[in-house]
Motif scaffolding. Structure first.
Motif, PDB file in Angstrom:
ATOM      1  N   PRO A  78       0.820  -1.212   0.000  1.00  0.00           N
ATOM      2  CA  PRO A  78       0.000   0.000   0.000  1.00  0.00           C
ATOM      3  C   PRO A  78       0.855   1.264   0.000  1.00  0.00           C
ATOM      4  N   PHE A  79       2.018   1.222   0.712  1.00  0.00           N
ATOM      5  CA  PHE A  79       2.889   2.389   0.781  1.00  0.00           C
ATOM      6  C   PHE A  79       3.430   2.742  -0.604  1.00  0.00           C
ATOM      7  N   ILE A  80       3.960   1.720  -1.280  1.00  0.00           N
ATOM      8  CA  ILE A  80       4.531   1.959  -2.611  1.00  0.00           C
ATOM      9  C   ILE A  80       3.425   2.374  -3.588  1.00  0.00           C
ATOM     10  N   ALA A  81       2.245   1.743  -3.443  1.00  0.00           N
ATOM     11  CA  ALA A  81       1.127   2.089  -4.316  1.00  0.00           C
ATOM     12  C   ALA A  81       0.746   3.560  -4.140  1.00  0.00           C
ATOM     13  N   ASP A  82       0.758   4.028  -2.883  1.00  0.00           N
ATOM     14  CA  ASP A  82       0.431   5.437  -2.613  1.00  0.00           C
ATOM     15  C   ASP A  82       1.448   6.370  -3.245  1.00  0.00           C
ATOM     16  N   LEU A  83       2.728   6.025  -3.078  1.00  0.00           N
ATOM     17  CA  LEU A  83       3.793   6.847  -3.660  1.00  0.00           C
ATOM     18  C   LEU A  83       3.567   6.993  -5.160  1.00  0.00           C
ATOM     19  N   TRP A  84       3.233   5.879  -5.787  1.00  0.00           N
ATOM     20  CA  TRP A  84       3.015   5.801  -7.231  1.00  0.00           C
ATOM     21  C   TRP A  84       1.896   6.751  -7.627  1.00  0.00           C
ATOM     22  N   THR A  85       0.775   6.691  -6.882  1.00  0.00           N
ATOM     23  CA  THR A  85      -0.359   7.560  -7.199  1.00  0.00           C
ATOM     24  C   THR A  85       0.040   9.022  -7.075  1.00  0.00           C
ATOM     25  N   ARG A  86       0.762   9.334  -5.972  1.00  0.00           N
ATOM     26  CA  ARG A  86       1.121  10.723  -5.717  1.00  0.00           C
ATOM     27  C   ARG A  86       2.021  11.254  -6.828  1.00  0.00           C
ATOM     28  N   ARG A  87       2.962  10.422  -7.280  1.00  0.00           N
ATOM     29  CA  ARG A  87       3.857  10.863  -8.343  1.00  0.00           C
ATOM     30  C   ARG A  87       3.053  11.172  -9.612  1.00  0.00           C
TER      31      ARG A  87
END
Lengths: 380, 343
Positions: free
Chosen positions: B332-341
């Motif tokens: 979920p953390f990496i997925a969030d980073l991805w969305t934010r980018r």
């Protein structure tokens, strides 16, 4: 979901492993160096490392250096099997020593038949070598032999009615079963059979029961860890006069420390490792026992244990087999190993045959009596 | 852990899986099928790059663990219930597969029986203990797991006792022989385990989007709110418990067959903790979290053998860092980073 899949993929790629470098003769080991069976695996690993270093300093085997590759399986059969696969496939070892525990050994065993690599286990149970598997050997004697040895000593003292007080842990339970099994053939009758839990702090009720059994002549305590020390103290507190036997599971100086004066006079079967200076000059095990103790004390500043002794024997059996085979082909090493005849180790004198992959007889055990807080061999 | 889970962890499964069906429907394939395909590609990728049986062996363990942890995701990630006894169900599946063939029952049937037994036990035991929540539930499941472990290690006539027992019978290699493929057994088990994990993940993802799944996720946020919406909370929790037990039992049966030997430690407390740890580390809200958690905790120790002395320090360090910096887990953390980018 795509985001999550990419995240998963990134983590997957980050975890790909590399392969180790090549050397001359590679010997593998998977031992329980940490975890609940570390008391087995730790001295075993130390012993193997010490011996490999020593061997290379003296020119290796047939002029080739030995590389020892040791993995820590924490006595987990699952990990042990993975490490065995790794030793065989990635490290390309010619033989594997290990399996500190029976579970780890049995999980690995089928692989060695598939890949035709010789394997010497350091675990106790009979199932490892009965039925005999072509590529599987082992160095420790079995608990069945311990029972036979104890019963032989009991009958030689003209007694036959025995009471058992066993721990319920793996060691105690297994040995109790073996003792019940061999009792009749050994000319002994089990007249009382009690047990206690591993962390019980008082066994006087069971001991009182056993001691008041009619006709009882001797008491045997198959067990491991602190239980036998408690039984021994209770035994003295109750003033029981019957001959008392402990198992090879507590054959260490720590046991005498734990049980104190109460231990005086009890007997147990043990390897000669406990009595290096009392072995006869012509005893074939005198030399290996004294060599091992001296080398281990110099390397690690502590006394070696019985378990380290199993690894010592496994390593020497293997080196001897490779020397005689004059080859590093695993199948030829296995054949040479099976032909081992009269090799004196610290645990006993090994003679393997196609029917016997443990190669020890009852003479591997010495009956010792505790006297003034020290060990004294009982004349047979 | 559970208390925290229910209050602070935003329901990741809720957001992603709820958003997903709509988007996926546009593209024409369901979320379950997509998950299956993604897993299938990962399984195939592994097979492409693995140079030896040893890698297949580690890969097999990763997939088997992924399957077991997917069950934890359903229970912990969807509903927010912590179980510290799932190794017990895992072991029931494993031991049934080991024991029943000795009585003349073929391995596939033995597997089914083990899975059914685990599900049945979860159903019977689930109702009373799922009335508990948070730490109390964790302790109750812990007790259940320990009971199972004790039976396995004490009933030596049946289970071989603490030394364990040999699992005879089916080898996956023979399955592939039927269709004319000759594989090494390590490779065969890899494909079987990978396939099972892919199916398991697809079912779990479909479940998340179904009405039952929505009910489960509603309970995650609040028991009371869910009840006021007309959800039978006791029944839904019991269902999730049974489903997760089934996952564990299937994984256990596969492990028993792939290893050919099992010991009571398969059902031990440490194994239960390991399963929950994998779920939490990877991210308990998603099946991809199960995969990443299983991958890291199975494969990393193999990498770390080079510095065996520091293995536990490194593993512990990774876990502390993940849990303090990425509280919802890695995926979920990496997925969030991805969305934010992207945004």
């Amino acid at each position: 979901m795509t985001r999550q899949a990419v995240a998963a993929g990134v983590s997957a790629l980050a975890l790909l492993a590399g392969t180790p470098a090549l050397a001359e003769i590679r010997i593998g080991a998977s031992l329980a160096i940490t975890g609940p069976a570390a008391f087995l695996g730790d001295p075993e690993a130390k012993t193997l490392e010490m011996l490999a270093e020593e061997l290379n300093a003296n020119g290796g085997i047939n002029g080739e250096e030995v590389e020892l590759i040791v993995y820590d399986d924490g006595a987990d059969p699952n990990k042990a099997r993975t490490f065995a696969t790794r030793l065989i496939e990635e490290d390309e070892v010619v033989a594997v020593i290990g399996g500190s525990s029976t579970g780890a050994t049995m999980a690995m065993a089928p692989l060695f038949a598939d890949y035709e690599i010789p394997f010497i286990s350091l675990a106790g149970a009979v199932v490892i070598i009965d039925p005999v598997q072509e590529f599987v050997f082992k160095t420790p004697h079995t608990d069945r032999m311990a029972c036979e040895k104890i019963f032989a000593d009991i009958t030689s003292r003209g007694m036959s009615k025995v009471g058992l007080i066993s721990g319920t842990g793996g060691f105690g339970a297994s040995m109790r079963e073996q003792c019940l099994d061999v009792a009749e053939a050994s000319g002994v009758e089990i007249v009382a059979d009690e047990s206690y839990g591993g962390s019980d702090s008082d066994m006087t009720p069971q001991l009182t029961n056993i001691a008041s059994t009619e006709g009882i002549e001797a008491i045997v305590n198959p067990g491991f860890g602190q239980g036998p020390a408690v039984v021994t103290r209770n035994y003295a507190q109750l003033g029981i006069e019957l001959p008392f036997y402990q198992s090879h599971g507590v054959a260490s100086d720590e046991f005498i420390k734990l049980a104190g004066d109460a231990a005086n006079g009890l007997r147990l079967p043990a390897t000669p490792l406990l009595i290096p200076d009392q072995l006869a000059e012509d005893d074939p095990q005198r030399q290996p026992v004294q060599d091992y103790i001296a080398a281990y004390e110099e390397a690690y500043g502590e006394k070696p244990s019985t378990f380290g002794g199993y690894a010592y024997d496994a390593f020497h059996l293997l080196v001897d087999a490779i020397e005689r085979a004059g080859s590093t082909d695993p199948v030829e090493i296995r054949d040479a190993l099976e032909a081992t005849e009269g090799l004196a180790g610290v645990t006993g004198v090994y003679s393997f045959s196609p029917e016997d992959h443990m190669g020890l007889d009852l003479s591997a055990f010495r009956i010792l009596e505790i006297e003034d807080g020290g060990w004294k061999p009982v004349e047979e | 852990m559970a208390g925290q889970g229910t209050t602070t962890v935003p329901n990741g499964a809720g957001q992603t899986a709820a958003a997903k069906p709509r988007r996926a429907a546009r593209r024409g394939i369901g979320p379950g099928l997509r998950t299956f395909l993604i897993f299938a590609v990962l399984v195939g990728l592994g097979a492409l790059i693995f140079p030896s049986s040893y890698f297949y062996r580690v890969g097999t363990l990763v997939w088997i663990n992924t399957l077991a942890v997917t069950g934890i995701v359903v229970l912990l990630g969807y509903v927010g219930l912590v179980s510290l006894g799932h190794a017990g169900f895992f072991a029931i599946g494993a031991y049934a597969t080991a024991i029943l063939p000795n009585y003349g029952i073929p391995s596939p049937l033995a597997m089914l029986a083990g899975v059914a037994l685990a599900g049945g036990l979860a159903l019977v035991v689930g109702r009373p203990i799922l009335k508990l929540s948070g730490y109390y539930l964790a302790i109750a499941t812990l007790g259940l797991g320990m009971l199972i472990w004790m039976v396995l290690s004490k009933e030596a006539w049946l289970t071989g006792g603490p030394d364990g027992m040999v699992v005879s019978g089916m080898n996956a290699r023979n399955l592939f022989k039927l269709v004319g493929l000759k594989l090494k057994s390590a490779e065969a088990w890899y494909w079987v385990a990978g396939f099972a994990a892919a199916i398991g993940a697809a079912i779990a993802v479909n479940l998340a989007g179904s009405p039952t799944g929505r009910a489960l996720r509603a309970i995650h946020d609040s028991d009371v709110a869910a009840r006021s919406l007309g959800i039978d909370v006791a029944r839904a929790k019991s269902l999730a418990f049974v489903i997760s037990a089934l996952y564990a039992a299937v994984a256990g049966a596969l492990l028993a067959l792939a290893n050919g030997y099992i010991t009571p430690e398969t059902g031990g407390f440490m194994h239960s903790v390991e399963m929950v740890t994998m779920a939490v580390l990877g991210g308990a809200s998603s099946v991809f979290g199960a995969l990443v958690g299983a991958l890291i905790l199975t494969a990393l120790p193999q990498l770390l053998t080079v510095f065996a002395d520091y293995e536990h320090m490194v593993l512990g360090g990774i876990m502390v860092l993940t849990m303090t910096l990425m509280r919802r887990g890695l995926v979920p953390f990496i997925a969030d980073l991805w969305t934010r980018r992207k945004s």
